[in-house]
Design a protein around this motif. Structure first.
Motif, PDB file in Angstrom:
ATOM      1  N   ASP A 169     -26.199  -4.280  -2.963  1.00  0.00           N
ATOM      2  CA  ASP A 169     -24.997  -3.438  -2.928  1.00  0.00           C
ATOM      3  C   ASP A 169     -25.381  -2.020  -2.511  1.00  0.00           C
ATOM      4  O   ASP A 169     -26.371  -1.461  -3.003  1.00  0.00           O
ATOM      5  CB  ASP A 169     -24.330  -3.403  -4.296  1.00  0.00           C
ATOM      6  CG  ASP A 169     -23.039  -2.597  -4.284  1.00  0.00           C
ATOM      7  OD1 ASP A 169     -22.055  -3.100  -3.727  1.00  0.00           O
ATOM      8  OD2 ASP A 169     -23.047  -1.463  -4.806  1.00  0.00           O
ATOM      9  N   LYS A 171     -24.044   0.920  -3.070  1.00  0.00           N
ATOM     10  CA  LYS A 171     -23.287   1.882  -3.870  1.00  0.00           C
ATOM     11  C   LYS A 171     -21.802   1.872  -3.503  1.00  0.00           C
ATOM     12  O   LYS A 171     -21.173   2.933  -3.330  1.00  0.00           O
ATOM     13  CB  LYS A 171     -23.869   3.278  -3.712  1.00  0.00           C
ATOM     14  CG  LYS A 171     -25.308   3.391  -4.222  1.00  0.00           C
ATOM     15  CD  LYS A 171     -25.846   4.814  -4.060  1.00  0.00           C
ATOM     16  CE  LYS A 171     -27.269   4.910  -4.583  1.00  0.00           C
ATOM     17  NZ  LYS A 171     -27.829   6.291  -4.443  1.00  0.00           N
ATOM     18  N   GLY A 175     -17.972  -2.689  -5.785  1.00  0.00           N
ATOM     19  CA  GLY A 175     -19.061  -3.612  -6.085  1.00  0.00           C
ATOM     20  C   GLY A 175     -19.120  -4.828  -5.158  1.00  0.00           C
ATOM     21  O   GLY A 175     -18.192  -5.152  -4.422  1.00  0.00           O
ATOM     22  N   LYS A 182     -21.648  -9.559 -10.530  1.00  0.00           N
ATOM     23  CA  LYS A 182     -21.841  -8.299  -9.810  1.00  0.00           C
ATOM     24  C   LYS A 182     -23.322  -8.063  -9.503  1.00  0.00           C
ATOM     25  O   LYS A 182     -24.187  -8.278 -10.357  1.00  0.00           O
ATOM     26  CB  LYS A 182     -21.278  -7.149 -10.631  1.00  0.00           C
ATOM     27  CG  LYS A 182     -21.208  -5.834  -9.864  1.00  0.00           C
ATOM     28  CD  LYS A 182     -20.499  -4.768 -10.684  1.00  0.00           C
ATOM     29  CE  LYS A 182     -20.372  -3.461  -9.898  1.00  0.00           C
ATOM     30  NZ  LYS A 182     -19.633  -2.425 -10.669  1.00  0.00           N
ATOM     31  N   SER A 184     -26.423  -5.714  -8.827  1.00  0.00           N
ATOM     32  CA  SER A 184     -26.832  -4.369  -9.224  1.00  0.00           C
ATOM     33  C   SER A 184     -28.326  -4.183  -8.953  1.00  0.00           C
ATOM     34  O   SER A 184     -29.059  -5.151  -8.702  1.00  0.00           O
ATOM     35  CB  SER A 184     -26.561  -4.129 -10.720  1.00  0.00           C
ATOM     36  OG  SER A 184     -27.272  -5.078 -11.505  1.00  0.00           O
ATOM     37  N   GLY A 185     -28.749  -2.935  -9.023  1.00  0.00           N
ATOM     38  CA  GLY A 185     -30.177  -2.637  -8.869  1.00  0.00           C
ATOM     39  C   GLY A 185     -30.712  -3.011  -7.503  1.00  0.00           C
ATOM     40  O   GLY A 185     -30.140  -2.689  -6.451  1.00  0.00           O
TER      41      GLY A 185
END
Length: 208
Positions: A169, A171, A175, A182, A184-185
């Motif tokens: 992703d 940012k 999302g 989702k 992340s990281g």
């Protein structure tokens, strides 16, 4: 009544007449023989000539038929084989993303390297750093300008390779999701038949 002298003269005339008839018959037979030989010779020459002409016509027809037959071009066959081999390699080194939900439903993107997805995936201008990257513009209000990055990963051996997609992703405001979870990281690994959601669009990973 005829006298002895008159009888002799009559016999001589009969002999002469028979001799003339015999000569006439001989001449007639000779004439027939000559005509027959002449006709035979003429017909034989004609038959021989016609036969030769027919043979020549058949030979020419065979030559034309052989010339019209397609020849085996090893160069073309080799080129076709090479083309098929290259096409096969391209398929084994790529996956496709098919949009199954959203405004771009039915769209297919072939993933062979790195793909940037978003409303403005080029960031306004295409710089040198991303000139070789793939981009897909999502015309959806739920997607960010630079929403997600998808990278094709290959692991395993040449005979049995495993292709996966690394989803990161960028940012985004809403999302990025893989199978409803989702991202992340540093990102998430996605596999064939997994679903990637960007804005209101859902993409399914499939083999080519």
């Amino acid at each position: 009544m005829l006298s002895i002298g008159e009888v002799g003269e009559e016999e001589d005339e009969q002999v002469d007449h028979d001799h003339d008839c015999s000569d006439s018959d001989d001449n007639h037979e000779a004439s027939i023989d000559v005509s027959f030989k002449s006709c035979t010779s003429m017909d034989w020459d004609t038959i021989t000539t016609n036969s030769n002409n027919n043979n020549n016509d058949e030979n020419e027809a065979c030559a034309v038929n052989q010339a019209s037959l397609p020849s085996n071009n090893n160069g073309k066959e080799t080129k076709t084989k090479k083309g098929s081999k290259s096409s096969s390699l391209a398929k084994t080194n790529s996956l496709k993303l098919e949009c199954i939900e959203g405004i771009h439903k039915g769209a297919i993107v072939v993933l062979s390297g790195e793909l940037i997805v978003g409303q403005d995936p080029t960031g306004g201008t295409r710089s040198r750093s991303n000139s070789k990257k793939q981009v897909f513009q999502v015309d959806d209000d739920g997607a960010s300008k630079l929403h997600a990055k998808l990278v094709l990963n290959k692991s395993g051996s040449k005979k049995k390779s495993l292709l996966t997609v690394r989803v990161t992703d960028l940012k985004s405001k809403n999302g990025t999701f893989v199978n409803g979870k989702k991202v992340s990281g540093s990102g998430k690994q996605a596999f064939v038949n997994d679903k990637i959601k960007v804005g209101g669009c859902v993409f399914s990973i499939k083999h080519i």
